[in-house]
Design an enzyme around this catalytic site. Structure first.
Site, PDB file in Angstrom:
ATOM      1  N   HIS A   1      21.553  82.002  81.268  1.00 48.90           N
ATOM      2  CA  HIS A   1      21.282  82.480  82.630  1.00 48.90           C
ATOM      3  C   HIS A   1      21.031  83.988  82.638  1.00 48.90           C
ATOM      4  O   HIS A   1      20.067  84.474  83.222  1.00 48.90           O
ATOM      5  CB  HIS A   1      22.435  82.152  83.582  1.00 48.90           C
ATOM      6  CG  HIS A   1      22.373  82.967  84.846  1.00 48.90           C
ATOM      7  ND1 HIS A   1      21.522  82.659  85.878  1.00 48.90           N
ATOM      8  CD2 HIS A   1      23.007  84.113  85.201  1.00 48.90           C
ATOM      9  CE1 HIS A   1      21.639  83.590  86.822  1.00 48.90           C
ATOM     10  NE2 HIS A   1      22.534  84.477  86.437  1.00 48.90           N
TER      11      HIS A   1
ATOM     12  N   HIS B   1      17.690  87.130  84.237  1.00 49.85           N
ATOM     13  CA  HIS B   1      17.709  88.509  84.723  1.00 49.85           C
ATOM     14  C   HIS B   1      16.815  89.478  83.955  1.00 49.85           C
ATOM     15  O   HIS B   1      16.266  90.404  84.546  1.00 49.85           O
ATOM     16  CB  HIS B   1      19.141  89.067  84.683  1.00 49.85           C
ATOM     17  CG  HIS B   1      20.037  88.511  85.742  1.00 49.85           C
ATOM     18  ND1 HIS B   1      19.961  88.904  87.057  1.00 49.85           N
ATOM     19  CD2 HIS B   1      21.020  87.575  85.693  1.00 49.85           C
ATOM     20  CE1 HIS B   1      20.880  88.254  87.762  1.00 49.85           C
ATOM     21  NE2 HIS B   1      21.533  87.436  86.955  1.00 49.85           N
TER      22      HIS B   1
ATOM     23  N   GLU C   1      19.668  87.263  92.751  1.00 51.46           N
ATOM     24  CA  GLU C   1      19.938  85.907  92.253  1.00 51.46           C
ATOM     25  C   GLU C   1      19.030  84.830  92.854  1.00 51.46           C
ATOM     26  O   GLU C   1      18.568  83.951  92.135  1.00 51.46           O
ATOM     27  CB  GLU C   1      21.408  85.511  92.502  1.00 51.46           C
ATOM     28  CG  GLU C   1      22.433  86.286  91.699  1.00 51.46           C
ATOM     29  CD  GLU C   1      22.418  86.002  90.195  1.00 51.46           C
ATOM     30  OE1 GLU C   1      21.695  85.089  89.745  1.00 51.46           O
ATOM     31  OE2 GLU C   1      23.123  86.730  89.471  1.00 51.46           O
TER      32      GLU C   1
ATOM     33  N   SER D   1      16.469  80.518  86.286  1.00 49.08           N
ATOM     34  CA  SER D   1      17.169  79.881  85.166  1.00 49.08           C
ATOM     35  C   SER D   1      17.689  78.489  85.523  1.00 49.08           C
ATOM     36  O   SER D   1      18.363  77.863  84.723  1.00 49.08           O
ATOM     37  CB  SER D   1      18.335  80.762  84.701  1.00 49.08           C
ATOM     38  OG  SER D   1      19.344  80.823  85.693  1.00 49.08           O
TER      39      SER D   1
HETATM   40 FE    FE Z   1      23.123  86.153  87.574  1.00 46.50          FE
END
Ligand code: FE
Ligand code: PHE
Length: 285
Positions: A136, A141, A182, A201
């Site tokens: 993730h 990110h 996010e 993700s």
């Molecule tokens: Fe995160």
């Protein structure tokens, strides 16, 4: 120096990571040699699966940066990523044992250091994991941190976070993180696309967020966003949409001190609230 572990939301489940090996700032060394062949295999399979799901769903900036990361080869050495990332935007990634508390998290971001959990999920958690792991954190990110505008936003967010924390408004600003970094959506040439790491993700929520008729998508309004609670164990009922990455910078440039008071006075909204002022975006527009 041992630091206190952190749990997600109101969970009583003990965190997965080994916080004994963390420094005072919660960073640790990535023990790359300790990954097993199974760990690398899990990472490669997650990567391939998610790569196949990106077209038509991920934003241009993400798609532009991802191939240069070499994530197809397995869990990378963070130092390798850092050579490229530092050249692109001056950011670096640092290993952490898992989730870290608000203040040290904001501190790292303000220094252009992005914390990346260094362990990977087990094969039976392939499709769903409660805590963020290295897949993730890296896949979701890091590609966006190659974009100069987004990279600046995350640093400023860290600085703003320290201030919010001091003002007792850390939780309100955390919602902005949640609904942009996010779970953010952006309007691009060919339609709505995802730029938030939790979406990028996620095998199932990515398509859901961009395509599902049942998902609500509203134009990002700061007060509305910071009033809105979020869910951590189900798809978000509401996504906030921006028109450009620059909007994130412009929107957050003013002093938030008064804004926090307004948000507190207005009160919380549930994650699935419908508000009369919502600028709802219908698909195909
Ligand atoms: Fe995160
Ligand atoms: N400008 C905000 C303040 O004065 C801080 C902030 C910057 C918040 C960037 C979010 C993102 O508090």
């Amino acid at each position: 120096m041992a630091v206190q572990p952190v749990v997600y939301g109101n969970s009583h489940r003990p965190p997965r990571g080994d916080y004994e090996r963390a420094n005072a700032d919660y960073t640790c060394t990535q023990n790359w040699a300790q990954y097993s062949e199974q760990d690398h295999d899990t990472f490669r399979r997650l990567y391939q699966q998610q790569l196949n799901r990106l077209p038509g769903l991920a934003c241009d900036e993400f798609l532009a940066a991802l191939p240069s990361l070499g994530l197809d080869r397995g869990i990378p050495q963070f130092d390798d990523i850092n050579e490229r990332l530092q050249r692109a935007t001056g950011w670096e990634i640092v290993a952490v044992p898992g989730l870290i508390p608000e203040r040290p998290f904001f501190e790292l971001l303000a220094q252009r250091r992005f914390p990346v959990t260094d362990w990977i999920r087990t094969p039976d958690e392939f499709d769903y994991i409660v805590e963020p792991d290295v897949f993730h954190d890296l896949f979701g990110h890091v590609p966006m941190l190659f974009n100069p505008v987004f990279a600046n936003y995350v640093q400023r967010y860290g600085e703003g976070g320290l201030k919010a924390h001091a003002l007792g408004a850390g939780e309100l600003l955390a919602r902005l993180y949640w609904y942009t970094i996010e779970f953010g959506l952006i309007r691009q040439r060919d339609g709505i696309r995802a730029y938030g790491a939790g979406l990028l993700s996620s095998p199932a929520e990515l398509a859901h967020s961009v395509l599902a008729q049942s998902a609500r998508r509203i134009s990002l309004d700061l007060v509305r966003c910071m009033r809105t609670r979020y869910t951590i164990d189900a798809f978000q009922p509401t996504y906030f949409v921006i028109d450009s990455l620059n909007q994130l910078i412009d929107m957050t440039a003013p002093d938030f001190t008064q804004l926090y008071e307004r948000v507190k006075a207005a009160g919380d909204l549930s994650a699935d609230a419908i508000h009369s002022s919502d600028d709802e975006i219908t698909l195909g527009r």
